[in-house]
Design a protein around this motif. Structure first.
Motif, mmCIF file in Angstrom:
data_model
loop_
_atom_site.group_PDB
_atom_site.id
_atom_site.type_symbol
_atom_site.label_atom_id
_atom_site.label_comp_id
_atom_site.label_asym_id
_atom_site.label_seq_id
_atom_site.Cartn_x
_atom_site.Cartn_y
_atom_site.Cartn_z
ATOM 1 N N PRO A 7 0.836 -1.196 0.000
ATOM 2 C CA PRO A 7 0.000 0.000 0.000
ATOM 3 C C PRO A 7 0.872 1.248 0.000
ATOM 4 C CG PRO A 7 -0.472 -1.414 1.922
ATOM 5 C CD PRO A 7 0.688 -2.012 1.199
ATOM 6 N N TRP A 8 0.407 2.300 -0.635
ATOM 7 C CA TRP A 8 1.180 3.537 -0.713
ATOM 8 C C TRP A 8 1.173 4.246 0.637
ATOM 9 C CZ3 TRP A 8 4.993 5.745 -2.656
ATOM 10 C CH2 TRP A 8 5.192 7.126 -2.555
ATOM 11 N N GLU A 9 2.362 4.584 1.122
ATOM 12 C CA GLU A 9 2.492 5.337 2.373
ATOM 13 C C GLU A 9 2.920 6.756 2.012
ATOM 14 O OE1 GLU A 9 1.888 4.492 5.451
ATOM 15 O OE2 GLU A 9 1.452 2.351 5.121
ATOM 16 N N PRO A 10 2.045 7.742 2.178
ATOM 17 C CA PRO A 10 2.439 9.111 1.818
ATOM 18 C C PRO A 10 3.636 9.575 2.647
ATOM 19 C CG PRO A 10 0.072 8.972 2.198
ATOM 20 C CD PRO A 10 0.672 7.670 2.669
ATOM 21 N N TYR A 11 4.459 10.445 2.039
ATOM 22 C CA TYR A 11 5.558 11.066 2.772
ATOM 23 C C TYR A 11 5.463 12.567 2.558
ATOM 24 C CZ TYR A 11 7.308 10.970 -1.937
ATOM 25 O OH TYR A 11 7.395 11.125 -3.292
ATOM 26 N N ALA A 12 6.027 13.312 3.499
ATOM 27 C CA ALA A 12 6.036 14.769 3.366
ATOM 28 C C ALA A 12 7.260 15.201 2.581
ATOM 29 C CB ALA A 12 6.027 15.413 4.746
ATOM 30 N N LEU A 13 7.157 16.338 1.913
ATOM 31 C CA LEU A 13 8.281 16.984 1.236
ATOM 32 C C LEU A 13 8.486 18.339 1.893
ATOM 33 C CD1 LEU A 13 7.367 16.216 -2.471
ATOM 34 C CD2 LEU A 13 9.560 15.629 -1.429
ATOM 35 N N ILE A 14 9.733 18.668 2.156
ATOM 36 C CA ILE A 14 10.059 19.942 2.806
ATOM 37 C C ILE A 14 11.059 20.699 1.943
ATOM 38 C CG2 ILE A 14 11.257 20.976 4.782
ATOM 39 C CD1 ILE A 14 10.100 18.711 6.514
ATOM 40 N N ALA A 15 10.751 21.979 1.698
ATOM 41 C CA ALA A 15 11.726 22.878 1.073
ATOM 42 C C ALA A 15 12.313 23.714 2.200
ATOM 43 C CB ALA A 15 11.057 23.761 0.029
ATOM 44 N N ALA A 16 13.620 23.554 2.431
ATOM 45 C CA ALA A 16 14.266 24.207 3.576
ATOM 46 C C ALA A 16 15.203 25.303 3.089
ATOM 47 C CB ALA A 16 15.045 23.189 4.401
ATOM 48 N N GLU A 17 15.141 26.454 3.743
ATOM 49 C CA GLU A 17 15.982 27.599 3.389
ATOM 50 C C GLU A 17 17.187 27.617 4.315
ATOM 51 O OE1 GLU A 17 13.802 31.247 3.360
ATOM 52 O OE2 GLU A 17 15.258 32.178 2.007
ATOM 53 N N LEU A 18 18.401 27.622 3.717
ATOM 54 C CA LEU A 18 19.629 27.650 4.506
ATOM 55 C C LEU A 18 20.122 29.097 4.562
ATOM 56 C CD1 LEU A 18 21.401 24.494 3.014
ATOM 57 C CD2 LEU A 18 19.674 24.636 4.832
ATOM 58 N N ALA A 19 20.226 29.650 5.773
ATOM 59 C CA ALA A 19 20.480 31.086 5.920
ATOM 60 C C ALA A 19 21.857 31.480 5.388
ATOM 61 C CB ALA A 19 20.338 31.477 7.385
ATOM 62 N N ALA A 20 22.891 30.721 5.723
ATOM 63 C CA ALA A 20 24.246 31.112 5.342
ATOM 64 C C ALA A 20 24.422 31.077 3.826
ATOM 65 C CB ALA A 20 25.273 30.203 6.019
ATOM 66 N N GLU A 21 23.844 30.066 3.191
ATOM 67 C CA GLU A 21 23.997 29.899 1.743
ATOM 68 C C GLU A 21 22.923 30.644 0.953
ATOM 69 O OE1 GLU A 21 23.824 27.435 3.930
ATOM 70 O OE2 GLU A 21 25.793 26.461 3.899
ATOM 71 N N ARG A 22 21.879 31.097 1.645
ATOM 72 C CA ARG A 22 20.726 31.754 1.002
ATOM 73 C C ARG A 22 20.229 30.930 -0.189
ATOM 74 N NH1 ARG A 22 20.938 38.063 0.348
ATOM 75 N NH2 ARG A 22 18.714 37.629 0.202
ATOM 76 N N ILE A 23 19.889 29.677 0.121
ATOM 77 C CA ILE A 23 19.443 28.727 -0.898
ATOM 78 C C ILE A 23 18.295 27.913 -0.299
ATOM 79 C CG2 ILE A 23 21.046 26.882 -0.217
ATOM 80 C CD1 ILE A 23 21.540 26.307 -3.162
ATOM 81 N N VAL A 24 17.369 27.485 -1.140
ATOM 82 C CA VAL A 24 16.268 26.625 -0.706
ATOM 83 C C VAL A 24 16.476 25.247 -1.324
ATOM 84 C CG1 VAL A 24 13.767 26.230 -0.810
ATOM 85 C CG2 VAL A 24 14.660 28.562 -0.488
ATOM 86 N N VAL A 25 16.466 24.212 -0.491
ATOM 87 C CA VAL A 25 16.722 22.841 -0.950
ATOM 88 C C VAL A 25 15.531 21.960 -0.590
ATOM 89 C CG1 VAL A 25 18.214 20.821 -0.771
ATOM 90 C CG2 VAL A 25 19.212 23.119 -0.652
#
Lengths: 396, 148
Positions: B84-102
C-alpha cells in the motif's frame, strides 16, 4: 515596440481523453484555423509546430509532421520545444518570420496526447537530467510543487483552501460555456473540499488534469490580412519568451534547489512577474489596459499568484481580488474566461496556443456566453519548465 | 540484513549521524554556492568564473514550504507496487548562510500536520529504497529536536 501581426484564424480540437494520436488533434485544429481564416492550406508559406515529447520522433519534429498530414506543399517549416511555453515560442517564431518578411501567412500548431495521471520524465536512466532526478530522488511530482507554492501563500498571505476552491468554482462555470473544454460541469466549493488531497493543501479539484487536445492559429502580416478581407483583425502586439535572472530564488519546476543569493542580490521581481513585465513593455500597455487575461492555472492557488505577477493587484492580495469578483465575468479583469486549465487540462504544446485562441474569440466579440463586453486588450501568461517565459498580448 | 549503504546519487552528501552534510560547490571568484553541485562553470552571469570547490552546506535550515505525496509517484521513483502507498512529506528548507532553498523528503514519521513554515529542520541521512544487495541512501529533512 515592434509591428503587429494579424491573427487571421483560430481553431481547436475539443480537449479530453480521446485515445487518438496527437497528429489527428493537431491537423483538425489546423484545418479549423485555416477555415476560420478563409485560407487554403496551399496559401500558407510557413508552418511552425510546437513539439510534444510523447510522440517519439514525429512529436519532436511536429512542424513537419503536421505539414505531412496536411499534405506536403513546400512550405518553410520549424519545430520548437519549450515545455509549457512551446506554443508561445511557436507563435514567436511565426511572428518573427512575418516581421522579417520571410512569410506572409504562417500556420502555428500544437497538439498532444497526454498520459493518464502524473506527467513523468522521458524514459531511461538519466541522472544528468534535473527532471529525472526530482522524480528518482524525491518522488516530487508536478502537483507536489503546486502544493509547496499553495502552502507558501497560506503562510505568507493568509490564503485559505476556501479561497483556492473559489478559483475552481469560477473557472468551472466558464468552462461549462466552452464547447472545446474537457470538463463542462459547474463545480461547487463543497465538491472541491470533498475531493481527495493530492499534495497538501491541494485537492484533486484544485489541480489540472492531463488531457488530449490541439490548437492552431493562422498568423499573417497586416497587409496580407487586409488583402484577405480582414480590415480590423485581432493583432498580436507582444510575445514574451524571457528567461529568469540569476539568482532565481523561487523554487521552480523541475529543480531540486533554488539559486543561491549569497553573492548577488535577488532581482526586484520574480521570474513570473518579469514574464508579464516584458510583454507589457513590448506592447506599450499596462495591467490597467487589460480587458481579460488567460493565465496558467495549473493549480487554483497558482492562478492567484498570476494575478499578482500580472500586476492586477499588489503582492499578497490575489485572494482579495478574487473574493471581490474582479477576476470573474463582469469584473474589472475577468481571468480564464475559457475555463482555464481547470476546465481543459494540460495538453502541453497546445496550451499557450489555446490561450491565444480564446483571446482571439473574445477580442472579435464571438465568445458566446463567455463574452467579455467590449473586450479590447487581452494577455496570456504561462511558464515553461526549465525557465521558459511565455506571455502574449493581443489587441483589437 | 547486510545491505551496503550507497548514495542514490554520487557526491551530493556525505557522513552519517551528526556528521551528515549536504555537499555543494562554491565559486572561488564570486562565492556563489551551488546545490546540486555545479562542477563545470560558475552560473553567476556577472562572474568571470573561478574554480568550483566542494563545500558542506549548513546542517540546519528553516522551512520555506512543505507538502506531501498522497498518491504514488510514477517511475523513476522506486516503490513496491505490491505494498500500500504510504504518503511522505516533502520539505523545502531555506539555509540562511547559503541563502538557498533545498527540497527533500521529510524523515519517516514526519507528517504535514506537524510542520509550519519557518520551523527549524536539519539534514539527516535516510534510505530511499533497498534492493537485494544495496540500501540506496538520500538526504532527509527532520524538524530539530525530533528523533526517530
Amino acid at each position: 515596440m515592434t509591428a503587429d501581426v494579424a491573427v487571421l484564424g483560430a481553431g481547436m480540437h475539443p480537449w479530453g481523453k480521446w485515445g487518438r494520436g496527437f497528429v489527428e488533434y493537431g491537423t483538425a485544429a489546423a484545418r479549423a484555423a485555416l477555415a476560420d481564416a478563409g485560407l487554403d492550406w496551399r496559401d500558407i508559406g510557413s508552418v511552425v509546430g510546437a513539439d510534444t515529447v510523447r510522440g517519439g520522433y514525429p512529436g519532436y519534429v511536429a512542424g513537419a509532421t503536421f505539414a505531412k498530414a496536411l499534405g506536403w506543399q513546400g512550405a518553410r517549416v520549424a519545430s520548437v520545444y519549450a515545455a509549457c511555453a512551446s506554443g508561445a515560442q511557436a507563435i514567436a517564431t511565426a511572428r518573427a518570420q512575418i516581421l522579417a518578411g520571410l512569410a506572409d501567412a504562417v500556420l502555428v500548431v500544437g497538439a498532444d496526447a497526454a498520459p493518464k495521471g502524473f506527467f513523468r520524465p522521458a524514459g531511461g536512466d538519466r541522472p544528468d537530467d534535473p527532471d529525472w532526478l526530482r522524480f528518482r530522488l524525491l518522488g516530487a511530482t508536478n502537483p507536489a510543487y503546486f502544493g509547496l507554492y499553495a502552502r507558501r501563500r497560506m503562510a505568507l498571505h493568509g490564503d485559505t483552501p476556501e479561497d483556492f476552491a473559489l478559483v475552481k468554482v469560477k473557472n468551472a462555470a466558464l468552462g461549462a460555456l466552452n464547447p472545446y473544454a474537457r470538463y463542462r460541469k459547474r463545480v461547487t466549493a463543497e465538491e472541491v473540499a470533498a475531493s481527495a488531497v493530492v499534495a497538501d493543501p491541494l485537492r484533486l479539484l484544485d489541480i489540472c488534469a492531463t488531457s488530449d487536445g490541439g490548437a492552431a492559429l493562422v498568423l499573417t502580416s497586416l497587409d496580407f490580412a487586409r488583402r484577405h478581407g480582414a480590415a480590423r483583425p485581432v493583432r498580436i502586439r507582444a510575445v514574451s519568451t524571457v528567461t529568469p535572472r540569476f539568482p532565481n530564488t523561487v523554487l521552480d519546476l523541475p529543480d531540486i534547489a533554488t539559486d543561491s543569493a549569497v553573492s548577488v542580490a535577488p532581482p526586484a521581481e520574480t521570474f513570473r512577474a518579469s514574464i508579464a513585465r516584458s510583454a507589457y513593455e513590448e506592447a506599450g500597455i499596462g495591467p490597467g489596459d487589460l480587458s481579460l487575461a488567460e493565465v496558467y492555472d495549473l493549480s487554483t492557488a497558482l492562478e492567484l499568484q498570476w494575478y499578482e505577477d500580472l500586476g492586477l493587484c499588489a503582492e499578497g492580495e490575489g485572494a482579495r481580488l478574487l473574493r471581490e469578483g474582479a477576476t470573474a465575468p463582469g469584473g474589472r479583469t475577468p481571468v480564464n474566461t475559457s475555463g482555464g486549465l481547470a476546465s481543459f487540462g494540460e495538453a502541453v504544446p497546445a496550451q499557450a496556443i489555446a490561450q491565444v485562441c480564446e483571446l482571439t474569440w473574445q477580442l472579435r466579440g464571438t465568445a458566446g456566453g463567455r463574452q467579455v463586453a467590449g473586450a479590447r486588450v487581452g494577455v496570456t501568461a504561462n511558464q515553461g519548465l526549465f525557465g521558459h517565459g511565455s506571455s502574449v498580448i493581443a489587441v483589437r | 540484513m547486510s545491505h551496503t549503504r550507497t548514495p542514490a546519487v554520487a557526491g551530493w552528501f556525505t557522513g552519517e549521524g551528526d556528521g551528515f552534510r549536504l555537499l555543494g560547490t562554491r565559486c572561488s571568484a564570486c562565492a556563489s554556492v551551488f546545490f546540486p553541485r555545479e562542477d563545470v562553470h560558475c552560473r553567476n552571469p556577472h562572474c568571470a568564473g573561478g574554480s568550483l570547490e566542494e563545500i558542506p552546506l549548513s546542517r540546519k535550515g528553516r522551512i520555506w514550504s512543505y507538502t506531501d505525496s498522497r498518491y504514488r509517484p510514477p517511475s523513476p521513483y522506486v516503490s513496491n507496487p505490491e505494498l500500500p502507498w504510504e504518503p511522505y512529506a516533502l520539505i523545502a528548507a531555506e539555509l540562511a548562510a547559503e541563502r538557498i532553498v533545498v527540497l527533500g523528503q521529510a524523515a519517516p514519521g514526519v507528517t504535514v500536520a506537524g510542520l509550519t513554515v519557518g520551523m527549524e529542520v536539519e539534514a539527516v541521512p535516510g534510505v530511499l529504497y533497498e534492493d537485494a544487495e544495496t540500501a540506496w541512501t538520500v538526504w532527509r529533512w527532520r524538524p530539530t529536536g525530533v528523533t526517530e
